[in-house]
Write a protein that holds these residues in place. Structure first.
Motif, PDB file in Angstrom:
ATOM      1  N   MET A  46       0.800  -1.095   0.059  1.00  0.00           N
ATOM      2  CA  MET A  46       0.077  -0.090   0.047  1.00  0.00           C
ATOM      3  C   MET A  46       0.772   1.225   0.105  1.00  0.00           C
ATOM      4  N   GLY A  47       2.008   1.160  -0.549  1.00  0.00           N
ATOM      5  CA  GLY A  47       3.106   2.396  -0.633  1.00  0.00           C
ATOM      6  C   GLY A  47       3.762   2.474   0.709  1.00  0.00           C
ATOM      7  N   ARG A  48       3.335   2.942   1.775  1.00  0.00           N
ATOM      8  CA  ARG A  48       4.077   3.192   2.915  1.00  0.00           C
ATOM      9  C   ARG A  48       4.041   2.185   3.872  1.00  0.00           C
ATOM     10  N   ILE A  49       3.210   1.061   3.653  1.00  0.00           N
ATOM     11  CA  ILE A  49       3.038  -0.208   4.321  1.00  0.00           C
ATOM     12  C   ILE A  49       2.872  -1.227   3.470  1.00  0.00           C
ATOM     13  N   ALA A  50       3.737  -2.444   3.906  1.00  0.00           N
ATOM     14  CA  ALA A  50       3.606  -3.654   2.877  1.00  0.00           C
ATOM     15  C   ALA A  50       3.374  -4.830   3.735  1.00  0.00           C
ATOM     16  N   PHE A  51       2.533  -5.824   3.394  1.00  0.00           N
ATOM     17  CA  PHE A  51       2.082  -6.831   4.187  1.00  0.00           C
ATOM     18  C   PHE A  51       3.069  -8.214   3.769  1.00  0.00           C
ATOM     19  N   ILE A  52       3.994  -8.983   4.506  1.00  0.00           N
ATOM     20  CA  ILE A  52       4.402 -10.060   3.837  1.00  0.00           C
ATOM     21  C   ILE A  52       3.940 -11.424   4.703  1.00  0.00           C
ATOM     22  N   GLY A  53       3.534 -12.447   4.231  1.00  0.00           N
ATOM     23  CA  GLY A  53       2.955 -13.745   4.937  1.00  0.00           C
ATOM     24  C   GLY A  53       2.717 -14.585   3.955  1.00  0.00           C
ATOM     25  N   LYS A  54       1.863 -15.630   4.485  1.00  0.00           N
ATOM     26  CA  LYS A  54       1.409 -16.810   3.572  1.00  0.00           C
ATOM     27  C   LYS A  54       0.168 -16.391   3.087  1.00  0.00           C
ATOM     28  N   ASP A  55      -0.733 -15.850   3.767  1.00  0.00           N
ATOM     29  CA  ASP A  55      -2.039 -15.451   3.133  1.00  0.00           C
ATOM     30  C   ASP A  55      -2.802 -14.265   4.164  1.00  0.00           C
ATOM     31  N   LEU A  56      -3.599 -13.650   3.735  1.00  0.00           N
ATOM     32  CA  LEU A  56      -4.100 -12.684   4.666  1.00  0.00           C
ATOM     33  C   LEU A  56      -4.973 -13.005   5.746  1.00  0.00           C
ATOM     34  N   SER A  57      -5.015 -14.318   5.801  1.00  0.00           N
ATOM     35  CA  SER A  57      -5.990 -14.597   7.053  1.00  0.00           C
ATOM     36  C   SER A  57      -4.963 -15.396   8.268  1.00  0.00           C
ATOM     37  N   PRO A  99      -1.032 -14.790  10.473  1.00  0.00           N
ATOM     38  CA  PRO A  99      -0.255 -13.913  11.031  1.00  0.00           C
ATOM     39  C   PRO A  99       0.824 -13.427   9.812  1.00  0.00           C
ATOM     40  N   MET A 100       0.973 -11.984   9.908  1.00  0.00           N
ATOM     41  CA  MET A 100       1.918 -11.252   8.916  1.00  0.00           C
ATOM     42  C   MET A 100       2.963 -10.556   9.374  1.00  0.00           C
ATOM     43  N   LEU A 101       4.017 -10.328   8.495  1.00  0.00           N
ATOM     44  CA  LEU A 101       4.812  -9.228   9.064  1.00  0.00           C
ATOM     45  C   LEU A 101       4.313  -8.017   7.991  1.00  0.00           C
ATOM     46  N   ALA A 102       4.443  -6.864   8.719  1.00  0.00           N
ATOM     47  CA  ALA A 102       4.195  -5.422   7.826  1.00  0.00           C
ATOM     48  C   ALA A 102       5.347  -4.665   8.094  1.00  0.00           C
ATOM     49  N   VAL A 103       6.017  -4.133   7.098  1.00  0.00           N
ATOM     50  CA  VAL A 103       6.889  -3.027   7.139  1.00  0.00           C
ATOM     51  C   VAL A 103       6.660  -1.998   6.643  1.00  0.00           C
ATOM     52  N   CYS A 104       6.865  -0.766   7.290  1.00  0.00           N
ATOM     53  CA  CYS A 104       6.184   0.668   6.725  1.00  0.00           C
ATOM     54  C   CYS A 104       7.169   1.694   7.225  1.00  0.00           C
TER      55      CYS A 104
END
Length: 123
Positions: free
Chosen positions: A34-45, A47-52
């Motif tokens: 999403m520009g200033r934040i990105a989500f990394i993981g297996k799927d959106l349902s 737990p994920m890691l977000a970098v921002c």
């Protein structure tokens, strides 16, 4: 219970590449950017890691005492992920080893922005 954990970074492209490469063997990939934040993981349902980049526009600062702990599945995998993180530009914050006899094996690194990561295995 945990939806995602967010780490503040100074260079989004570098952070997305670092974490996508590091966690790819665990099945993680860039899911949403999403520009200033990105989500990394297996799927959106799961737990994920977000970098921002910080919302307030101030420089990112790793928190003292904050750490993201990842469990790759074995002591050998702990060693492998530690080595891979170092190769990708992380710095050592504690080489792999048995921390609590017969209970906890771990390794620690700092990502390129100084955020602390642990790779661990119980038992």
């Amino acid at each position: 219970m945990i939806g995602y954990v967010t780490l503040g970074v100074s260079d989004m492209e570098k952070a997305k590449q670092f974490y996508s490469d590091l966690l790819g063997d665990m099945g993680a990939k860039l899911l949403l950017d999403m520009g200033r934040i990105a989500f990394i993981g297996k799927d959106l349902s799961t737990p994920m890691l977000a970098v921002c980049t910080p919302f307030n526009g101030e420089p990112n600062n790793p928190g003292n005492g904050n750490m993201l702990a990842l469990q790759p599945g074995s002591k050998e995998a702990v060693d492998s992920y530690y080595k891979k993180a170092i190769e990708l530009g992380a710095t050592c914050d504690g080489e792999p080893g048995q921390r609590i006899p017969n209970q906890f094996y771990g390794a620690y690194v700092r990502d390129p922005d100084g955020n602390k990561l642990a790779f661990f295995q119980f038992g």
